[in-house]
Design an enzyme around this catalytic site. Structure first.
Site, mmCIF file in Angstrom:
data_model
loop_
_atom_site.group_PDB
_atom_site.id
_atom_site.type_symbol
_atom_site.label_atom_id
_atom_site.label_comp_id
_atom_site.label_asym_id
_atom_site.label_seq_id
_atom_site.Cartn_x
_atom_site.Cartn_y
_atom_site.Cartn_z
ATOM 1 N N GLU A 1 14.256 41.022 21.999
ATOM 2 C CA GLU A 1 14.994 41.766 20.973
ATOM 3 C C GLU A 1 15.338 43.154 21.505
ATOM 4 O OE1 GLU A 1 14.254 42.236 16.317
ATOM 5 O OE2 GLU A 1 13.085 43.694 17.457
ATOM 6 N N LYS B 1 17.080 47.758 34.058
ATOM 7 C CA LYS B 1 18.525 47.544 33.939
ATOM 8 C C LYS B 1 19.190 48.588 33.043
ATOM 9 C CE LYS B 1 18.628 42.667 35.066
ATOM 10 N NZ LYS B 1 19.042 41.318 34.660
ATOM 11 N N ASP C 1 10.805 38.567 18.886
ATOM 12 C CA ASP C 1 10.607 39.915 19.441
ATOM 13 C C ASP C 1 9.282 40.078 20.182
ATOM 14 O OD1 ASP C 1 8.953 39.887 17.229
ATOM 15 O OD2 ASP C 1 9.463 41.905 16.574
ATOM 16 N N HIS D 1 20.199 45.534 15.921
ATOM 17 C CA HIS D 1 19.364 44.621 16.707
ATOM 18 C C HIS D 1 20.213 43.542 17.372
ATOM 19 C CE1 HIS D 1 15.455 45.417 14.197
ATOM 20 N NE2 HIS D 1 16.062 46.521 14.563
ATOM 21 N N SER E 1 14.028 49.578 2.865
ATOM 22 C CA SER E 1 13.064 50.621 3.236
ATOM 23 C C SER E 1 13.768 51.915 3.648
ATOM 24 C CB SER E 1 12.212 50.132 4.418
ATOM 25 O OG SER E 1 13.038 49.851 5.538
ATOM 26 N N ALA F 1 12.051 55.847 11.941
ATOM 27 C CA ALA F 1 11.414 54.521 12.051
ATOM 28 C C ALA F 1 10.007 54.621 12.641
ATOM 29 C CB ALA F 1 12.281 53.593 12.908
ATOM 30 N N GLU G 1 20.330 57.547 25.933
ATOM 31 C CA GLU G 1 19.514 58.743 26.132
ATOM 32 C C GLU G 1 18.197 58.372 26.837
ATOM 33 O OE1 GLU G 1 20.422 61.655 25.965
ATOM 34 O OE2 GLU G 1 18.545 62.748 26.107
ATOM 35 N N ARG H 1 22.015 41.733 14.488
ATOM 36 C CA ARG H 1 21.627 42.133 13.125
ATOM 37 C C ARG H 1 21.974 43.604 12.941
ATOM 38 N NH1 ARG H 1 15.807 39.321 13.732
ATOM 39 N NH2 ARG H 1 16.570 37.162 13.768
HETATM 40 P P1 0O2 Z 1 6.752 46.008 16.009
HETATM 41 O O1 0O2 Z 1 6.513 45.489 17.332
HETATM 42 O O2 0O2 Z 1 5.525 46.545 15.370
HETATM 43 O O3 0O2 Z 1 7.924 46.939 15.949
HETATM 44 P P2 0O2 Z 1 10.491 41.153 9.751
HETATM 45 O O4 0O2 Z 1 10.558 39.973 8.864
HETATM 46 O O5 0O2 Z 1 11.274 42.350 9.230
HETATM 47 O O6 0O2 Z 1 9.097 41.538 10.165
HETATM 48 P P3 0O2 Z 1 12.400 39.875 11.515
HETATM 49 O O7 0O2 Z 1 13.127 39.365 10.346
HETATM 50 O O8 0O2 Z 1 11.943 38.887 12.542
HETATM 51 O O9 0O2 Z 1 11.153 40.750 11.116
HETATM 52 O O10 0O2 Z 1 13.256 40.856 12.299
HETATM 53 P P4 0O2 Z 1 13.981 42.208 11.982
HETATM 54 O O11 0O2 Z 1 13.700 42.700 10.612
HETATM 55 O O12 0O2 Z 1 15.373 42.038 12.408
HETATM 56 O O13 0O2 Z 1 13.261 43.131 13.045
HETATM 57 C C1 0O2 Z 1 11.911 43.374 13.036
HETATM 58 C C2 0O2 Z 1 11.645 44.630 13.786
HETATM 59 O O14 0O2 Z 1 12.593 45.643 13.406
HETATM 60 C C3 0O2 Z 1 10.318 45.213 13.419
HETATM 61 O O15 0O2 Z 1 9.360 44.722 14.305
HETATM 62 C C4 0O2 Z 1 10.502 46.701 13.599
HETATM 63 O O16 0O2 Z 1 10.417 47.063 14.953
HETATM 64 C C5 0O2 Z 1 11.925 46.858 13.125
HETATM 65 N N1 0O2 Z 1 11.983 47.065 11.667
HETATM 66 C C6 0O2 Z 1 12.544 46.245 10.773
HETATM 67 N N2 0O2 Z 1 12.459 46.763 9.524
HETATM 68 C C7 0O2 Z 1 11.821 47.949 9.649
HETATM 69 C C8 0O2 Z 1 11.421 48.966 8.714
HETATM 70 O O17 0O2 Z 1 11.643 48.881 7.512
HETATM 71 N N3 0O2 Z 1 10.775 50.035 9.231
HETATM 72 C C9 0O2 Z 1 10.528 50.182 10.561
HETATM 73 N N4 0O2 Z 1 9.902 51.272 10.962
HETATM 74 N N5 0O2 Z 1 10.860 49.217 11.459
HETATM 75 C C10 0O2 Z 1 11.504 48.139 11.018
HETATM 76 P P5 0O2 Z 1 7.843 44.542 13.833
HETATM 77 O O18 0O2 Z 1 7.598 43.128 13.484
HETATM 78 O O19 0O2 Z 1 7.471 45.569 12.847
HETATM 79 O O20 0O2 Z 1 7.122 44.740 15.183
HETATM 80 P P1 0O2 Z 2 10.038 60.445 31.812
HETATM 81 O O1 0O2 Z 2 10.405 61.181 33.065
HETATM 82 O O2 0O2 Z 2 8.606 60.558 31.463
HETATM 83 O O3 0O2 Z 2 10.955 60.764 30.682
HETATM 84 P P2 0O2 Z 2 7.458 52.911 32.532
HETATM 85 O O4 0O2 Z 2 7.662 51.428 32.458
HETATM 86 O O5 0O2 Z 2 6.131 53.305 33.139
HETATM 87 O O6 0O2 Z 2 8.615 53.622 33.166
HETATM 88 P P3 0O2 Z 2 6.284 53.123 30.028
HETATM 89 O O7 0O2 Z 2 5.071 53.937 30.403
HETATM 90 O O8 0O2 Z 2 6.116 51.674 29.840
HETATM 91 O O9 0O2 Z 2 7.433 53.412 31.071
HETATM 92 O O10 0O2 Z 2 6.822 53.768 28.736
HETATM 93 P P4 0O2 Z 2 7.846 53.260 27.626
HETATM 94 O O11 0O2 Z 2 7.107 53.344 26.346
HETATM 95 O O12 0O2 Z 2 8.533 52.016 27.998
HETATM 96 O O13 0O2 Z 2 8.917 54.403 27.692
HETATM 97 C C1 0O2 Z 2 8.578 55.693 27.654
HETATM 98 C C2 0O2 Z 2 9.774 56.427 28.204
HETATM 99 O O14 0O2 Z 2 10.533 56.901 27.098
HETATM 100 C C3 0O2 Z 2 9.328 57.614 28.981
HETATM 101 O O15 0O2 Z 2 10.266 57.845 30.004
HETATM 102 C C4 0O2 Z 2 9.413 58.725 27.952
HETATM 103 O O16 0O2 Z 2 9.599 59.967 28.541
HETATM 104 C C5 0O2 Z 2 10.627 58.300 27.163
HETATM 105 N N1 0O2 Z 2 10.618 58.864 25.809
HETATM 106 C C6 0O2 Z 2 9.820 58.537 24.780
HETATM 107 N N2 0O2 Z 2 10.114 59.274 23.705
HETATM 108 C C7 0O2 Z 2 11.130 60.111 24.073
HETATM 109 C C8 0O2 Z 2 11.890 61.099 23.380
HETATM 110 O O17 0O2 Z 2 11.702 61.371 22.198
HETATM 111 N N3 0O2 Z 2 12.882 61.706 24.098
HETATM 112 C C9 0O2 Z 2 13.152 61.385 25.400
HETATM 113 N N4 0O2 Z 2 14.156 61.996 26.028
HETATM 114 N N5 0O2 Z 2 12.438 60.470 26.070
HETATM 115 C C10 0O2 Z 2 11.446 59.834 25.417
HETATM 116 P P5 0O2 Z 2 9.988 57.583 31.520
HETATM 117 O O18 0O2 Z 2 11.008 56.622 32.008
HETATM 118 O O19 0O2 Z 2 8.568 57.188 31.739
HETATM 119 O O20 0O2 Z 2 10.339 58.919 32.223
#
Ligand code: 0O2
Ligand code: 0O2
Length: 260
Positions: free
Chosen positions: A142, A23, A73, A123, A117, A154, A41, A108
């Protein structure tokens, strides 16, 4: 304790992630095929690993039976934008779908309220109806919306946090805080460049519309006047055009329109 069939439980979450990816990627394709700028993007998505679900439940004292209602999530979609401003366009697109194919439960805003952090992202927790072979199942998902710079920070911070768990060395912690500030400045810098680009595109559009108006007036006058008069009008246009003064060109266009 009853052993849960996690594979089965996670099926609708996998389906939701696949559907939501399609979607949101379609929204991007639609903008691109209409020659419009896309606020999206790229889109990624994942189903949380069973070990991470259990870890989160333990950390938050969530009983196993309540995981599906309380861990929001399990299904996660991430939408990346070029510019911070695009995030709000994506939020509007999602809000407009509330009550249609999804239901917004909570928003959020970690962009206005940056996490300690240094984490920035917007979110949106949604309820999403999945049509399964056994009827409809409403699940949580999420949606994280962020710029490329926010995502870059991140992703690296997440992998370091994962590596060090609770024992992140202070030096690295400090560097990450500095890097978060740098990512924030990068988004601000890019926002300024974007405005410049938009301003240029707008003035280019205005100028080309003005020139088109002048030429259609000249065409209309051509039918009325002698070749000598037309020669003077052309000369005048080229002089003003070379000067590049938009105000004089606009006055010239108005005087032509007055005479047609
Ligand atoms: P995943 O799949 O490893 O990404 P929390 O108590 O913070 O763990 P809460 O309150 O349920 O979680 O939700 P929140 O904080 O709205 O969103 C949690 C998700 O946001 C995290 O998923 C991360 O993807 C992202 N996130 C939140 N805080 C940070 C941060 O400080 N650094 C980074 N890199 N990501 C963050 P999870 O649980 O890490 O799962
Ligand atoms: P393309 O042509 O490779 O860009 P799928 O469900 O198979 O389509 P999958 O394997 O589950 O996708 O991967 P995920 O993790 O959901 O998404 C990966 C998509 O994000 C890929 O695009 C990556 O190319 C794109 N992506 C990841 N990091 C970046 C980035 O830094 N820049 C850009 N532009 N794209 C990024 P697609 O749809 O597989 O197609």
């Amino acid at each position: 304790m009853e052993m849960k069939n996690w594979k089965q439980i996670l099926l609708p979450y996998t389906q939701a992630v696949e559907e939501l990816k399609v979607k949101f990627r379609s929204i991007r394709s639609e903008f691109i095929s209409l020659d419009e700028y896309s606020p999206i993007e790229f889109v990624t998505g994942r189903v949380k690993k069973i070990s991470s679900i259990l870890e989160k439940a333990k950390k938050k004292n969530i009983p196993v039976d309540e995981i599906e209602e309380k861990v929001e999530d399990i299904a996660g979609i991430r939408i990346m934008c070029q510019f911070a401003e695009d995030i709000y366009k994506v939020i509007d697109i999602i809000r407009a779908r509330h009550g249609k194919d999804l239901y917004i439960e909570e928003e959020r805003d970690y962009i206005t309220n940056i996490k300690s952090s240094g984490y920035r992202s917007y979110h949106i927790i949604i309820k999403y109806p999945v049509q399964t072979g056994h009827g409809e199942k409403m699940i949580f998902a999420e949606i994280q919306i962020r710029t490329l710079a926010m995502n870059f920070w991140a992703t690296i911070e997440h992998s370091l946090r994962y590596k060090y768990k609770q024992n992140m060395p202070t030096q690295i912690q400090e560097r990450l805080t500095k890097a978060a500030e740098a990512a924030y400045q990068l988004d601000r810098e890019m926002a300024e460049i974007r405005e410049e680009v938009l301003k240029c595109q707008e003035s280019f559009q205005l100028e080309s519309n003005l020139i088109a108006d002048i030429f259609s007036s000249i065409q209309a006058l051509n039918n009325k006047n002698s070749t000598r008069d037309m020669h003077e009008i052309y000369e005048m246009f080229w002089t003003l055009w070379e000067e590049g003064d938009m105000i004089k060109l606009r006055e010239f266009s108005e005087s032509l329109q007055f005479n047609t």
